[in-house]
Design a protein around this motif. Structure first.
Motif, PDB file in Angstrom:
ATOM      1  N   UNK A  34      -4.078  13.734  -7.287  1.00  0.00           N
ATOM      2  CA  UNK A  34      -5.015  12.970  -8.115  1.00  0.00           C
ATOM      3  C   UNK A  34      -4.366  11.752  -8.762  1.00  0.00           C
ATOM      4  N   UNK A  35      -3.221  11.946  -9.432  1.00  0.00           N
ATOM      5  CA  UNK A  35      -2.654  10.865 -10.243  1.00  0.00           C
ATOM      6  C   UNK A  35      -1.777   9.909  -9.421  1.00  0.00           C
ATOM      7  N   UNK A  36      -0.623  10.352  -8.898  1.00  0.00           N
ATOM      8  CA  UNK A  36       0.230   9.390  -8.184  1.00  0.00           C
ATOM      9  C   UNK A  36      -0.411   8.832  -6.915  1.00  0.00           C
ATOM     10  N   UNK A  37      -1.230   9.625  -6.238  1.00  0.00           N
ATOM     11  CA  UNK A  37      -1.804   9.162  -4.972  1.00  0.00           C
ATOM     12  C   UNK A  37      -3.161   8.496  -5.189  1.00  0.00           C
ATOM     13  N   UNK A  38      -4.139   9.283  -5.624  1.00  0.00           N
ATOM     14  CA  UNK A  38      -5.506   8.762  -5.712  1.00  0.00           C
ATOM     15  C   UNK A  38      -5.643   7.656  -6.759  1.00  0.00           C
ATOM     16  N   UNK A  39      -5.191   7.912  -7.971  1.00  0.00           N
ATOM     17  CA  UNK A  39      -5.364   6.945  -9.055  1.00  0.00           C
ATOM     18  C   UNK A  39      -4.452   5.733  -8.890  1.00  0.00           C
ATOM     19  N   UNK A  40      -3.172   5.985  -8.608  1.00  0.00           N
ATOM     20  CA  UNK A  40      -2.226   4.879  -8.499  1.00  0.00           C
ATOM     21  C   UNK A  40      -2.578   3.951  -7.339  1.00  0.00           C
ATOM     22  N   UNK A  41      -2.888   4.526  -6.175  1.00  0.00           N
ATOM     23  CA  UNK A  41      -3.202   3.687  -5.023  1.00  0.00           C
ATOM     24  C   UNK A  41      -4.478   2.882  -5.240  1.00  0.00           C
ATOM     25  N   UNK A  42      -5.448   3.487  -5.919  1.00  0.00           N
ATOM     26  CA  UNK A  42      -6.673   2.730  -6.207  1.00  0.00           C
ATOM     27  C   UNK A  42      -6.360   1.524  -7.096  1.00  0.00           C
ATOM     28  N   UNK A  43      -5.565   1.749  -8.132  1.00  0.00           N
ATOM     29  CA  UNK A  43      -5.199   0.644  -9.022  1.00  0.00           C
ATOM     30  C   UNK A  43      -4.391  -0.413  -8.269  1.00  0.00           C
ATOM     31  N   UNK A  44      -3.521   0.046  -7.390  1.00  0.00           N
ATOM     32  CA  UNK A  44      -2.667  -0.879  -6.640  1.00  0.00           C
ATOM     33  C   UNK A  44      -3.487  -1.707  -5.652  1.00  0.00           C
ATOM     34  N   UNK A  45      -4.374  -1.045  -4.910  1.00  0.00           N
ATOM     35  CA  UNK A  45      -5.211  -1.761  -3.947  1.00  0.00           C
ATOM     36  C   UNK A  45      -6.166  -2.721  -4.653  1.00  0.00           C
ATOM     37  N   UNK A  46      -6.694  -2.297  -5.786  1.00  0.00           N
ATOM     38  CA  UNK A  46      -7.601  -3.171  -6.539  1.00  0.00           C
ATOM     39  C   UNK A  46      -6.886  -4.449  -6.969  1.00  0.00           C
ATOM     40  N   UNK A  47      -5.662  -4.292  -7.447  1.00  0.00           N
ATOM     41  CA  UNK A  47      -4.882  -5.455  -7.864  1.00  0.00           C
ATOM     42  C   UNK A  47      -4.556  -6.358  -6.675  1.00  0.00           C
ATOM     43  N   UNK A  48      -4.231  -5.742  -5.534  1.00  0.00           N
ATOM     44  CA  UNK A  48      -3.905  -6.530  -4.340  1.00  0.00           C
ATOM     45  C   UNK A  48      -5.101  -7.351  -3.881  1.00  0.00           C
ATOM     46  N   UNK A  49      -6.279  -6.736  -3.872  1.00  0.00           N
ATOM     47  CA  UNK A  49      -7.483  -7.437  -3.424  1.00  0.00           C
ATOM     48  C   UNK A  49      -7.883  -8.529  -4.412  1.00  0.00           C
ATOM     49  N   UNK A  50      -7.740  -8.242  -5.677  1.00  0.00           N
ATOM     50  CA  UNK A  50      -8.156  -9.201  -6.705  1.00  0.00           C
ATOM     51  C   UNK A  50      -7.224 -10.401  -6.784  1.00  0.00           C
ATOM     52  N   UNK A  51      -5.917 -10.155  -6.667  1.00  0.00           N
ATOM     53  CA  UNK A  51      -4.927 -11.215  -6.893  1.00  0.00           C
ATOM     54  C   UNK A  51      -4.224 -11.690  -5.629  1.00  0.00           C
ATOM     55  N   UNK A  52      -4.687 -11.223  -4.461  1.00  0.00           N
ATOM     56  CA  UNK A  52      -4.058 -11.608  -3.191  1.00  0.00           C
ATOM     57  C   UNK A  52      -2.563 -11.302  -3.180  1.00  0.00           C
ATOM     58  N   UNK A  53      -2.209 -10.148  -3.728  1.00  0.00           N
ATOM     59  CA  UNK A  53      -0.800  -9.749  -3.775  1.00  0.00           C
ATOM     60  C   UNK A  53      -0.604  -8.555  -2.849  1.00  0.00           C
ATOM     61  N   UNK A  54       0.036  -8.802  -1.696  1.00  0.00           N
ATOM     62  CA  UNK A  54       0.174  -7.758  -0.687  1.00  0.00           C
ATOM     63  C   UNK A  54       1.624  -7.427  -0.356  1.00  0.00           C
ATOM     64  N   UNK A  55       2.574  -8.089  -0.993  1.00  0.00           N
ATOM     65  CA  UNK A  55       3.977  -7.938  -0.611  1.00  0.00           C
ATOM     66  C   UNK A  55       4.503  -6.520  -0.799  1.00  0.00           C
TER      67      UNK A  55
END
Length: 325
Positions: free
Chosen positions: A121-142
């Motif tokens: 739930x936390x490291x996988x589901x929640x963290x990855x969602x936050x990470x992907x959201x930030x990548x899509x919003x800010x064009x940060x994929x590195x």
């Protein structure tokens, strides 16, 4: 797209770079007359030549075509993750809380099951969602595995892929947490099911990501060479993941069928063979991926190295020994 705009851009960017039509033609390996016709808007460069021109002028293809700003504004507005992943995260949290409350009331709490649900739930589901959201919003994929600055991507398609993966992870994680909480909360004595569920989760988690990537390869990568490398490396990753999951699953089955207890000599032998098998497969996987990155599809056909075949063979032998020790 404005056809005249392409011709004007070709001329303007060429002059900004201080290049003659002859130099451009040499770079593209075409005639100078072809470049002249492009700039005069009497003919149009091919898709491959457009990509090469964009690289030469250090701009993206959309900008060269004259619709870069429009494309950028439209794609930024149309790609978003949405609220569904948060719904699944909320359901996962409720399942964990329900399991904790029920376990306290019935005194059947399992710290191992709780840790599994918490990690999913936390490291996988929640963290990855936050990470992907930030990548899509800010064009940060590195920071995303497999993303390479040297490769030319279609960013809009990358965002769509991340949104798909995020939703899939949300569904998969929530279903897994729900099943773990129900099976163990009701104390159904199905310990073998926990192991199978975790293995299936890992296998589905990785293979679904790779398969989504594979299906969208033609859209994600702009250059043909990069597409070919991706299509070669993705199956390798899937096979490697399958090998890992088979090894872990076999270990659980052997322990269950033969009634092997932890901290015994037999348990240590089996785990040792599992580690040796995984290490062998990992060496082959890393070697193959390194070779794929160095591969030039334009010059040679790809052939799997003998080292990879040997490493997989050793892994299979180690897995086989696990049944007889």
């Amino acid at each position: 797209m404005n056809e005249n705009q392409l011709a004007e851009n070709l001329m303007n960017y060429r002059k900004k770079k201080g290049l003659s039509q002859e130099k451009v033609s040499e770079y593209l390996e075409v005639s100078r007359q072809a470049v002249t016709k492009w700039e005069a808007n009497t003919s149009r460069p091919s898709s491959d030549n457009l990509i090469k021109l964009a690289q030469l002028f250090e701009v993206d293809v959309d900008t060269l075509l004259g619709n870069g700003d429009r494309e950028k504004s439209s794609t930024q507005g149309e790609v978003s993750i949405g609220k569904m992943p948060w719904v699944f995260i909320g359901i996962s949290v409720l399942c964990i809380l329900a399991y904790i409350i029920h376990s306290v009331l019935t005194d059947i709490f399992s710290i191992g099951i709780f840790i599994c649900m918490f990690i999913v739930c936390i490291p996988i589901q929640l963290f990855l969602h936050a990470y992907f959201s930030n990548a899509i919003k800010n064009d940060f994929f590195n920071g995303i595995a497999g993303f390479d600055d040297k490769i030319e991507y279609n960013i809009c398609e990358v965002k769509k892929l991340l949104a798909q993966i995020d939703l899939h992870i949300g569904i998969l994680s929530t279903v897994s947490i729900f099943l773990l909480s129900v099976i163990n909360g009701l104390n159904l004595k199905m310990q073998w099911f926990n192991g199978i569920l975790i293995v299936v989760y890992i296998l589905n988690f990785i293979t679904s990501i790779e398969m989504s990537n594979y299906k969208m390869t033609d859209k994600i990568y702009r250059r043909e060479d990069d597409r070919k490398r991706a299509k070669r490396s993705i199956p390798v990753t899937v096979i490697y993941t399958l090998i890992l999951c088979v090894g872990i699953g076999m270990t659980g089955i052997i322990f269950e069928v033969r009634g092997i207890e932890n901290n015994t000599l037999a348990a240590m032998k089996i785990c040792g063979l599992l580690i040796l098998g995984i290490m062998s497969a990992t060496i082959g996987f890393l070697f193959e991926n390194h070779k794929i990155k160095k591969w030039n599809p334009a010059n040679t056909n790809y052939k799997t190295n003998i080292v990879v075949i040997i490493s997989v063979f050793i892994c299979v032998i180690m897995y086989g020994f696990m049944w007889v020790v």
